[in-house]
Design a protein around this motif. Structure first.
Motif, PDB file in Angstrom:
ATOM      1  N   GLY A  81       1.110  -1.369   0.538  1.00  0.00           N
ATOM      2  CA  GLY A  81       0.000  -0.148  -0.468  1.00  0.00           C
ATOM      3  C   GLY A  81       0.638   1.416  -0.300  1.00  0.00           C
ATOM      4  N   GLY A  82       2.247   1.649  -0.193  1.00  0.00           N
ATOM      5  CA  GLY A  82       2.780   2.425  -0.957  1.00  0.00           C
ATOM      6  C   GLY A  82       3.556   2.193   0.376  1.00  0.00           C
ATOM      7  N   SER A  83       3.587   1.823   1.124  1.00  0.00           N
ATOM      8  CA  SER A  83       5.532   1.764   2.462  1.00  0.00           C
ATOM      9  C   SER A  83       6.320   0.424   1.824  1.00  0.00           C
ATOM     10  N   LEU A  84       7.125   0.585   3.034  1.00  0.00           N
ATOM     11  CA  LEU A  84       8.180   0.023   2.764  1.00  0.00           C
ATOM     12  C   LEU A  84       8.361  -0.558   4.356  1.00  0.00           C
ATOM     13  N   ARG A  85       7.693  -1.710   4.726  1.00  0.00           N
ATOM     14  CA  ARG A  85       7.832  -2.465   5.697  1.00  0.00           C
ATOM     15  C   ARG A  85       9.288  -3.226   6.544  1.00  0.00           C
ATOM     16  N   GLY A  86       9.339  -3.157   7.443  1.00  0.00           N
ATOM     17  CA  GLY A  86      10.697  -3.658   7.693  1.00  0.00           C
ATOM     18  C   GLY A  86      10.589  -5.146   7.999  1.00  0.00           C
ATOM     19  N   THR A  87      11.894  -5.748   7.969  1.00  0.00           N
ATOM     20  CA  THR A  87      11.812  -7.284   8.741  1.00  0.00           C
ATOM     21  C   THR A  87      11.491  -7.367   9.712  1.00  0.00           C
ATOM     22  N   SER A  88      10.815  -6.871  10.595  1.00  0.00           N
ATOM     23  CA  SER A  88       9.613  -7.121  12.070  1.00  0.00           C
ATOM     24  C   SER A  88       8.569  -6.018  11.867  1.00  0.00           C
ATOM     25  N   PRO A  89       7.461  -6.960  12.123  1.00  0.00           N
ATOM     26  CA  PRO A  89       6.080  -6.656  12.419  1.00  0.00           C
ATOM     27  C   PRO A  89       5.776  -5.405  13.314  1.00  0.00           C
ATOM     28  N   THR A  90       6.928  -5.150  14.732  1.00  0.00           N
ATOM     29  CA  THR A  90       6.730  -3.813  15.176  1.00  0.00           C
ATOM     30  C   THR A  90       7.830  -3.054  14.902  1.00  0.00           C
ATOM     31  N   VAL A  91       8.641  -3.082  13.548  1.00  0.00           N
ATOM     32  CA  VAL A  91       9.058  -1.814  13.111  1.00  0.00           C
ATOM     33  C   VAL A  91       8.715  -0.807  12.023  1.00  0.00           C
ATOM     34  N   PRO A  92       7.909   0.691  12.140  1.00  0.00           N
ATOM     35  CA  PRO A  92       7.166   1.138  11.852  1.00  0.00           C
ATOM     36  C   PRO A  92       7.660   1.249  10.069  1.00  0.00           C
ATOM     37  N   PRO A  93       6.088   0.839   9.231  1.00  0.00           N
ATOM     38  CA  PRO A  93       6.541   1.902   7.602  1.00  0.00           C
ATOM     39  C   PRO A  93       7.223   2.715   7.406  1.00  0.00           C
ATOM     40  N   VAL A  94       7.461   2.787   6.458  1.00  0.00           N
ATOM     41  CA  VAL A  94       7.837   4.288   5.873  1.00  0.00           C
ATOM     42  C   VAL A  94       7.130   4.196   4.384  1.00  0.00           C
ATOM     43  N   GLN A 133      14.256   9.316  12.120  1.00  0.00           N
ATOM     44  CA  GLN A 133      14.009   8.185  13.798  1.00  0.00           C
ATOM     45  C   GLN A 133      13.597   6.850  13.525  1.00  0.00           C
ATOM     46  N   ALA A 134      14.211   6.227  11.507  1.00  0.00           N
ATOM     47  CA  ALA A 134      13.752   5.457  11.156  1.00  0.00           C
ATOM     48  C   ALA A 134      15.072   3.940  12.251  1.00  0.00           C
ATOM     49  N   ILE A 135      14.054   2.947  12.455  1.00  0.00           N
ATOM     50  CA  ILE A 135      14.597   1.900  12.842  1.00  0.00           C
ATOM     51  C   ILE A 135      15.474   0.862  11.737  1.00  0.00           C
ATOM     52  N   ALA A 136      16.280   0.577  13.046  1.00  0.00           N
ATOM     53  CA  ALA A 136      17.913  -0.428  12.075  1.00  0.00           C
ATOM     54  C   ALA A 136      16.801  -1.522  11.860  1.00  0.00           C
ATOM     55  N   GLY A 137      17.248  -1.636  10.015  1.00  0.00           N
ATOM     56  CA  GLY A 137      16.792  -3.607   9.085  1.00  0.00           C
ATOM     57  C   GLY A 137      16.604  -3.154   7.823  1.00  0.00           C
ATOM     58  N   SER A 138      16.296  -3.634   7.570  1.00  0.00           N
ATOM     59  CA  SER A 138      15.965  -4.047   6.619  1.00  0.00           C
ATOM     60  C   SER A 138      14.099  -3.727   5.572  1.00  0.00           C
ATOM     61  N   TYR A 139      14.314  -3.298   4.627  1.00  0.00           N
ATOM     62  CA  TYR A 139      12.647  -2.334   4.639  1.00  0.00           C
ATOM     63  C   TYR A 139      12.900  -2.882   2.985  1.00  0.00           C
ATOM     64  N   SER A 140      11.252  -3.442   2.961  1.00  0.00           N
ATOM     65  CA  SER A 140      11.086  -3.601   2.057  1.00  0.00           C
ATOM     66  C   SER A 140       9.890  -3.632   1.192  1.00  0.00           C
ATOM     67  N   ASP A 141       9.307  -3.650  -0.401  1.00  0.00           N
ATOM     68  CA  ASP A 141       8.250  -3.553  -1.186  1.00  0.00           C
ATOM     69  C   ASP A 141       8.254  -4.057  -1.871  1.00  0.00           C
ATOM     70  N   THR A 142       6.992  -4.466  -2.885  1.00  0.00           N
ATOM     71  CA  THR A 142       7.523  -4.456  -4.424  1.00  0.00           C
ATOM     72  C   THR A 142       5.838  -4.043  -5.317  1.00  0.00           C
ATOM     73  N   LEU A 143       6.946  -4.037  -6.482  1.00  0.00           N
ATOM     74  CA  LEU A 143       5.861  -2.682  -7.293  1.00  0.00           C
ATOM     75  C   LEU A 143       5.501  -3.726  -8.701  1.00  0.00           C
ATOM     76  N   THR A 144       4.102  -4.262  -8.724  1.00  0.00           N
ATOM     77  CA  THR A 144       3.590  -5.521 -10.118  1.00  0.00           C
ATOM     78  C   THR A 144       3.118  -3.695 -10.799  1.00  0.00           C
ATOM     79  N   ILE A 145       3.778  -4.264 -11.931  1.00  0.00           N
ATOM     80  CA  ILE A 145       3.338  -3.475 -13.259  1.00  0.00           C
ATOM     81  C   ILE A 145       2.187  -4.345 -14.002  1.00  0.00           C
ATOM     82  N   THR A 146       1.020  -3.997 -14.352  1.00  0.00           N
ATOM     83  CA  THR A 146       0.547  -4.364 -15.115  1.00  0.00           C
ATOM     84  C   THR A 146      -0.707  -3.483 -16.314  1.00  0.00           C
ATOM     85  N   ILE A 147      -1.174  -4.556 -17.145  1.00  0.00           N
ATOM     86  CA  ILE A 147      -1.238  -3.539 -18.685  1.00  0.00           C
ATOM     87  C   ILE A 147      -2.845  -4.240 -18.489  1.00  0.00           C
ATOM     88  N   ALA A 148      -3.566  -3.584 -19.026  1.00  0.00           N
ATOM     89  CA  ALA A 148      -4.636  -4.232 -19.538  1.00  0.00           C
ATOM     90  C   ALA A 148      -5.564  -3.777 -20.709  1.00  0.00           C
TER      91      ALA A 148
END
Length: 150
Positions: A81-94, A133-148
């Motif tokens: 939903g437009g957020s980078l999520r950390g590897t831990s569920p307690t890390v706030p998304p960016v 103030q970002a918490i240490a860790g890896s953050y990620s998300d995936t963008l999916t591109i579709t055409i119709a």
């Protein structure tokens, strides 16, 4: 005998006369072209700077091809939903903003083309606001591109 000769002469004329033929004819030609819409996505493998921010950083490119004469729609959708999520569920998304071919949005970007395009290249970029103030860790998300096609 005269009758027989006259009948034979009439029969010879009837069978020897060429048949009346058409002077023209036609053949109907037809074909079908199936709608074909494809995207070729290239991931730039870009590392985003969450602490200092990343402004309009190219993260990939897309080659669009669609033969629909009415045009087509490209959708860029974020898994988170437009957020980078950390590897831990307690890390706030960016949160970040996606920019596709100049149009921006958070979470999902829809771009409408009004005609067929063949080999159109578009850039995918993101902007991540600085977050000191970002918490240490890896953050990620995936963008999916579709055409119709329309």
């Amino acid at each position: 005998m005269i009758r027989f000769a006259a009948a034979a002469a009439i029969a010879a004329v009837l069978f020897a006369a060429p048949a009346l033929a058409d002077t023209s004819g036609s053949i109907k030609l037809s074909g079908t072209v199936a709608q074909t819409c494809t995207v070729a996505v290239t991931d730039a493998q870009t590392q985003l700077n969450i602490l200092a921010g990343s402004n309009n950083v190219t993260v990939g490119s897309v080659v669009e091809t669609c033969n629909d004469g009415a045009g087509y729609t490209i959708t860029v959708a974020s898994t988170n939903g437009g957020s980078l999520r950390g590897t831990s569920p307690t890390v706030p998304p960016v949160s970040y903003t996606t920019i596709y071919d100049g149009q921006s949005g958070t979470g999902t970007v829809n771009v409408t083309r009004s005609s067929a395009q063949f080999g159109k290249t578009a850039t995918v970029a993101v902007t991540v606001p600085a977050n000191a103030q970002a918490i240490a860790g890896s953050y990620s998300d995936t963008l999916t591109i579709t055409i119709a096609g329309k």
